[in-house]
Design a protein around this motif. Structure first.
Motif, PDB file in Angstrom:
ATOM      1  N   SER A 522       0.965  -0.906  -0.064  1.00 24.05           N
ATOM      2  CA  SER A 522       0.484  -0.197   0.124  1.00 24.05           C
ATOM      3  C   SER A 522       0.655   1.199  -0.128  1.00 24.05           C
ATOM      4  N   GLU A 523       2.287   1.746   0.589  1.00 27.92           N
ATOM      5  CA  GLU A 523       2.841   2.382   0.748  1.00 27.92           C
ATOM      6  C   GLU A 523       3.541   3.334  -0.696  1.00 27.92           C
ATOM      7  N   TYR A 524       3.651   1.363  -1.352  1.00 28.38           N
ATOM      8  CA  TYR A 524       4.641   1.730  -2.343  1.00 28.38           C
ATOM      9  C   TYR A 524       3.152   2.164  -3.725  1.00 28.38           C
ATOM     10  N   ARG A 525       1.749   2.039  -3.537  1.00 26.29           N
ATOM     11  CA  ARG A 525       0.895   2.312  -4.334  1.00 26.29           C
ATOM     12  C   ARG A 525       0.941   3.874  -3.603  1.00 26.29           C
ATOM     13  N   GLU A 526       0.434   4.229  -2.550  1.00 26.21           N
ATOM     14  CA  GLU A 526       0.526   5.602  -2.712  1.00 26.21           C
ATOM     15  C   GLU A 526       1.268   6.064  -3.097  1.00 26.21           C
ATOM     16  N   ARG A 527       2.698   5.941  -2.950  1.00 26.74           N
ATOM     17  CA  ARG A 527       4.273   6.739  -3.297  1.00 26.74           C
ATOM     18  C   ARG A 527       3.724   6.890  -5.057  1.00 26.74           C
ATOM     19  N   LYS A 528       3.593   5.499  -5.610  1.00 27.82           N
ATOM     20  CA  LYS A 528       3.343   6.127  -7.401  1.00 27.82           C
ATOM     21  C   LYS A 528       2.506   6.717  -7.135  1.00 27.82           C
ATOM     22  N   LYS A 529       1.152   6.842  -6.711  1.00 26.20           N
ATOM     23  CA  LYS A 529       0.610   7.612  -7.427  1.00 26.20           C
ATOM     24  C   LYS A 529       0.717   9.126  -7.009  1.00 26.20           C
ATOM     25  N   SER A 530       1.539   9.353  -5.928  1.00 22.98           N
ATOM     26  CA  SER A 530       2.064  10.498  -5.322  1.00 22.98           C
ATOM     27  C   SER A 530       2.817  10.956  -6.445  1.00 22.98           C
ATOM     28  N   LEU A 531       4.159  10.360  -7.178  1.00 26.19           N
ATOM     29  CA  LEU A 531       5.244  10.285  -7.708  1.00 26.19           C
ATOM     30  C   LEU A 531       4.014  11.019  -9.409  1.00 26.19           C
ATOM     31  N   SER A 532       2.873  10.305  -9.540  1.00 24.46           N
ATOM     32  CA  SER A 532       2.368  10.249 -10.859  1.00 24.46           C
ATOM     33  C   SER A 532       1.800  12.153 -10.794  1.00 24.46           C
ATOM     34  N   VAL A 533       1.188  12.002  -9.430  1.00 20.11           N
ATOM     35  CA  VAL A 533       0.108  13.471  -9.461  1.00 20.11           C
ATOM     36  C   VAL A 533       1.585  15.285  -9.881  1.00 20.11           C
ATOM     37  N   LYS A 534       2.475  14.388  -8.957  1.00 17.52           N
ATOM     38  CA  LYS A 534       3.698  15.567  -8.548  1.00 17.52           C
ATOM     39  C   LYS A 534       4.711  15.634 -10.590  1.00 17.52           C
ATOM     40  N   LEU A 535       4.575  14.350 -11.055  1.00 18.84           N
ATOM     41  CA  LEU A 535       4.563  14.617 -12.858  1.00 18.84           C
ATOM     42  C   LEU A 535       3.360  15.404 -13.552  1.00 18.84           C
ATOM     43  N   ASN A 537       0.911  17.672 -12.208  1.00 23.00           N
ATOM     44  CA  ASN A 537       1.670  18.770 -12.375  1.00 23.00           C
ATOM     45  C   ASN A 537       2.784  19.285 -13.079  1.00 23.00           C
ATOM     46  N   GLN A 538       3.756  18.832 -12.788  1.00 25.18           N
ATOM     47  CA  GLN A 538       5.316  19.546 -13.389  1.00 25.18           C
ATOM     48  C   GLN A 538       4.902  19.725 -14.909  1.00 25.18           C
ATOM     49  N   GLU A 539       4.352  18.904 -15.655  1.00 30.99           N
ATOM     50  CA  GLU A 539       4.052  18.828 -17.816  1.00 30.99           C
ATOM     51  C   GLU A 539       3.010  20.184 -17.702  1.00 30.99           C
ATOM     52  N   GLU A 540       2.014  20.051 -16.308  1.00 29.98           N
ATOM     53  CA  GLU A 540       0.982  21.442 -17.397  1.00 29.98           C
ATOM     54  C   GLU A 540       1.720  22.729 -16.420  1.00 29.98           C
ATOM     55  N   LYS A 541       2.965  22.405 -15.495  1.00 28.77           N
ATOM     56  CA  LYS A 541       4.303  24.291 -15.367  1.00 28.77           C
ATOM     57  C   LYS A 541       4.516  24.482 -16.835  1.00 28.77           C
ATOM     58  N   GLU A 542       5.078  23.187 -16.827  1.00 23.53           N
ATOM     59  CA  GLU A 542       5.879  23.623 -18.231  1.00 23.53           C
ATOM     60  C   GLU A 542       5.119  23.484 -19.244  1.00 23.53           C
ATOM     61  N   GLY A 543       4.094  23.348 -19.742  1.00 22.08           N
ATOM     62  CA  GLY A 543       3.037  22.961 -20.736  1.00 22.08           C
ATOM     63  C   GLY A 543       3.182  24.390 -20.427  1.00 22.08           C
ATOM     64  N   VAL A 544       2.077  24.708 -19.849  1.00 22.80           N
ATOM     65  CA  VAL A 544       1.585  26.930 -19.693  1.00 22.80           C
ATOM     66  C   VAL A 544       2.955  27.700 -20.209  1.00 22.80           C
ATOM     67  N   LYS A 545       4.161  27.539 -19.299  1.00 26.15           N
ATOM     68  CA  LYS A 545       5.506  28.383 -19.732  1.00 26.15           C
ATOM     69  C   LYS A 545       5.840  28.333 -20.964  1.00 26.15           C
ATOM     70  N   LEU A 546       5.785  27.292 -21.893  1.00 27.40           N
ATOM     71  CA  LEU A 546       6.369  26.004 -23.171  1.00 27.40           C
ATOM     72  C   LEU A 546       5.233  27.609 -23.979  1.00 27.40           C
ATOM     73  N   GLU A 547       4.490  27.758 -23.905  1.00 27.13           N
ATOM     74  CA  GLU A 547       2.576  28.277 -24.775  1.00 27.13           C
ATOM     75  C   GLU A 547       3.131  29.741 -24.413  1.00 27.13           C
ATOM     76  N   ASN A 548       3.851  30.245 -23.452  1.00 23.19           N
ATOM     77  CA  ASN A 548       3.858  31.579 -22.857  1.00 23.19           C
ATOM     78  C   ASN A 548       4.836  31.729 -24.176  1.00 23.19           C
ATOM     79  N   GLU A 549       6.344  30.961 -24.150  1.00 19.42           N
ATOM     80  CA  GLU A 549       7.303  31.531 -25.102  1.00 19.42           C
ATOM     81  C   GLU A 549       7.104  31.693 -26.377  1.00 19.42           C
ATOM     82  N   LEU A 550       6.132  31.163 -26.976  1.00 20.32           N
ATOM     83  CA  LEU A 550       5.771  30.788 -28.093  1.00 20.32           C
ATOM     84  C   LEU A 550       5.786  32.007 -29.003  1.00 20.32           C
ATOM     85  N   PRO A 551       6.586  32.636 -30.028  1.00 17.73           N
ATOM     86  CA  PRO A 551       6.279  34.052 -30.641  1.00 17.73           C
ATOM     87  C   PRO A 551       5.197  33.824 -31.299  1.00 17.73           C
ATOM     88  N   PRO A 552       4.764  35.134 -31.202  1.00 16.28           N
ATOM     89  CA  PRO A 552       2.502  35.831 -31.440  1.00 16.28           C
ATOM     90  C   PRO A 552       3.319  35.615 -32.815  1.00 16.28           C
TER      91      PRO A 552
END
Length: 629
Positions: A522-535, A537-552
């Motif tokens: 159960s600890e392994y499953r919780e750890r895996k879910k936690s890492l999945s959520v962090k990943l 969130n990180q991808e979403e933040k990087e996606g927003v940043k990348l979109e803002n950096e695109l030239p008009p």
């Protein structure tokens, strides 16, 4: 609303009585799990409810306004049909409407097309196809064109499960869903998804499962079949265990009283003359009732094995840089691990990542591509595999065990005979002298487990040991493994079983990667879910940043539309709101519809309408691109 009522049901096979004069009710919204040792009649009771078996006596009444849907362990199918064709073979109204709608896509008959769209609307079938694909996707079935005959046993079971859930969703009317071991052949992610799906779904459910976390999450009532009797427990698995202990304590107290009375009555019986008075005959009948209680055997409830295991040496098992591939698929890459004395290791990972391959390589049943394996001289493996037992059709259970040895050594210097050992594993004398071919699937698994342990190994390797084992046997096995002094490797999707037994986890990540996780399952499953959520969130933040950096985007002049194109654009712009409104109305009607045939019809209508809307939108975008600013 009452779905099912049963009174005085009795069922036997030959001299073996499964249950006798049992009764029960199933009401709308009940979610019930059946618990019993293998061979007690769990699956038989389900088949009686489905009409596949006939009780010896008693009455069973099923409400004529409900539909009974059964998920069996034995699945029949045409090997030449595709997965999609197998899924669409349902005869429910929404599926039929969906079929008709698909046929209308290739038709020029206006009346037929309108009729197909109307049926999709009536049966709210527009969302059904998407939901069907979502269920298949959750169960990791993605290629709907694959032929059923090309699938593995586990894949067939997952497709059949998807079909059943789709059927239950499509019906929308009162449905009793019956499931026999639904979690077998599902990985942990699938089990958790199914658990969440069934716990939230508004349905009436009767199931047999060995997965205690699944049982606790989904069911609110437990039926226990024991000694030919049905006991009803309102509540979760823990409540059932508490009630069972209380019942057995009361039974043991009654047995003690009966034993005292039995000794006195036996002395009286021996003194009596042959000629009996009416009064003495009544006392004699009472004597035999007392004798029956006094001789009740409660030892079957506990199984403790303290066997004389061959001592482990200093060297246990060491794997050095093991690699294995099947063609281009890498399952192990430079994997190293040194097993310790009395270590209990759990192995987890998606199907096909190499878990069973590693077990086979350790035992020399499969060749490795590279690396070294050092096995201690005193190591004696005991392998409990998914393949099951190999036996002669007419071979008796007792003879099968005696072929290994007549006796089993215990740690206190004593021995158990093969027959005594079989009794510990809940095989009564009658079953011991029956052919193995006559055993139920669960009883064969129990015999397989016993066969492995009877060979007195000091290093156990279990590949999915919990599949088809009953809960009493699982409890016995867990208690045994907790006290086992040898080393142990377990591959299992049973979260409760793994949480109780293993010290740490080896996780197969795919592409040959294996990681070591310190902690329980159960600890392994919780750890895996936690890492999945962090990943995520990180991808979403990087996606927003990348979109803002695109030239008009640069404005480029567009071509002027021709008169014909301008007219086409005007027509499309008028049509789009109407099409969107039609789609909205279809979806609304689909969500409120309960009749199966109309759901299928509405789904087909929605598919055609969605395709038309998509084509109009694409053409509108194309014309807009050519239009001048």
């Amino acid at each position: 609303m009452n779905y099912v009522t049963a009174e005085n049901l009795t069922k036997s096979y030959g001299a073996k009585i499964l249950f006798q004069n049992i009764g029960f009710n199933i009401n709308e919204g009940d979610k019930i799990a059946i618990v019993a040792k293998n061979g007690s009649g769990k699956s038989t009771l389900l088949k009686i409810l489905m009409g596949g078996e006939i009780p010896d006596s008693g009455n069973i009444v099923i409400n004529k306004n409900i539909q009974v849907v059964f998920f069996d362990q034995e699945i029949t199918f045409d090997p030449y049909v595709s997965i999609e064709e197998f899924m669409m073979s349902l005869e429910s109204p929404p599926i039929l409407a969906l079929k008709k709608y698909r046929a209308s896509l290739h038709s020029t008959d206006t009346h037929f097309i309108e009729e197909a769209l109307a049926e999709m609307e009536v049966h709210k079938a527009w969302d059904l196809e998407n939901e069907m694909k979502q269920i298949l996707s959750q169960l990791k079935i993605t290629d709907l064109s694959a032929k059923m005959g090309t699938l593995s046993g586990g894949q067939v079971k997952r497709v059949a499960l998807a079909k059943l859930l789709t059927e239950t969703r499509a019906e929308h009317r009162h449905t009793l869903l019956i499931m026999d071991e639904p979690t077998n052949h599902l990985d942990v992610g699938m089990v958790e998804w199914l658990e969440n799906y069934l716990s939230k779904a508004k349905l009436t459910l009767l199931l047999v499962t060995h997965d205690r976390y699944f049982l606790d999450s989904v069911c609110d009532m437990i039926w226990e079949i024991e000694d030919q009797t049905l006991y009803l427990h309102q509540g979760a698995y823990a409540t059932y265990l508490e009630n069972k202990i209380l019942r057995e304590d009361n039974l043991n107290a009654n047995i003690d009283k009966a034993n005292n009375l039995y000794r006195k009555e036996l002395e009286w019986m021996r003194r009596q003359p042959k000629a009996r008075t009416t009064k003495s005959k009544s006392r004699i009948e009472s004597f035999y009732e007392t004798e029956k209680i006094a001789k009740t055997d409660t030892r079957k409830q506990s199984l403790e094995l303290n066997f004389e295991m061959k001592r482990l040496g200093n060297k246990i098992l060491e794997l050095k840089n093991i690699s294995k591939s099947f063609g281009e698929k890498v399952v192990l890459k430079d994997f190293s691990y040194q097993f310790q004395r009395a270590e209990k290791v759990g192995i987890v990972g998606d199907n096909g990542t190499g878990k069973s391959t590693l077990l086979n390589i350790i035992q020399g049943l499969e060749f490795k591509d590279a690396g070294e394996i050092e096995t201690g001289e005193t190591i004696r493996f005991g392998y409990f595999s998914q393949k099951g037992l190999e036996f002669k059709e007419d071979e008796r259970v007792i003879d099968f065990i005696k072929n290994i040895s007549e006796n089993f050594p215990l740690g206190n210097g004593r021995t158990l005979s093969a027959a005594q050992f079989l009794r510990l594993f809940l095989f009564d004398d009658q079953t011991q002298h029956s052919p193995i071919s006559k055993l139920s699937g669960g009883e064969k698994r129990r015999l397989h487990l016993m066969y492995v342990l009877y060979q007195n190994p000091n290093f156990l390797i279990f590949d999915e040991p919990t599949n088809d084992l009953d809960l009493p046997t699982l409890s016995v096995l867990e208690n045994f493994l907790l006290n086992f002094q040898g080393s142990l490797i377990i591959v299992s999707h049973d979260r409760y079983f793994m949480d109780r037994i293993v010290d740490h986890i080896l996780t197969f990540e795919g592409e040959g990667k294996v990681k070591d996780f310190i902690g329980n399952f159960s600890e392994y499953r919780e750890r895996k879910k936690s890492l999945s959520v962090k990943l995520k969130n990180q991808e979403e933040k990087e996606g927003v940043k990348l979109e803002n950096e695109l030239p008009p985007k640069k404005n480029t002049p567009r071509k002027k539309l021709s008169f014909k194109e301008q007219r086409e654009l005007e027509i499309i712009e008028k049509a789009l709101p109407e099409l969107e409104k039609q789609k909205e109305n279809l979806l609304l009607e689909l969500n409120n519809e309960t009749r199966y045939e109309y759901i299928s019809k509405l789904s087909l209508e929605l598919e055609v309408l969605s395709k038309t809307l998509e084509d109009h939108e694409m053409r509108w975008l194309e014309l807009q691109e050519n239009r001048e600013n």
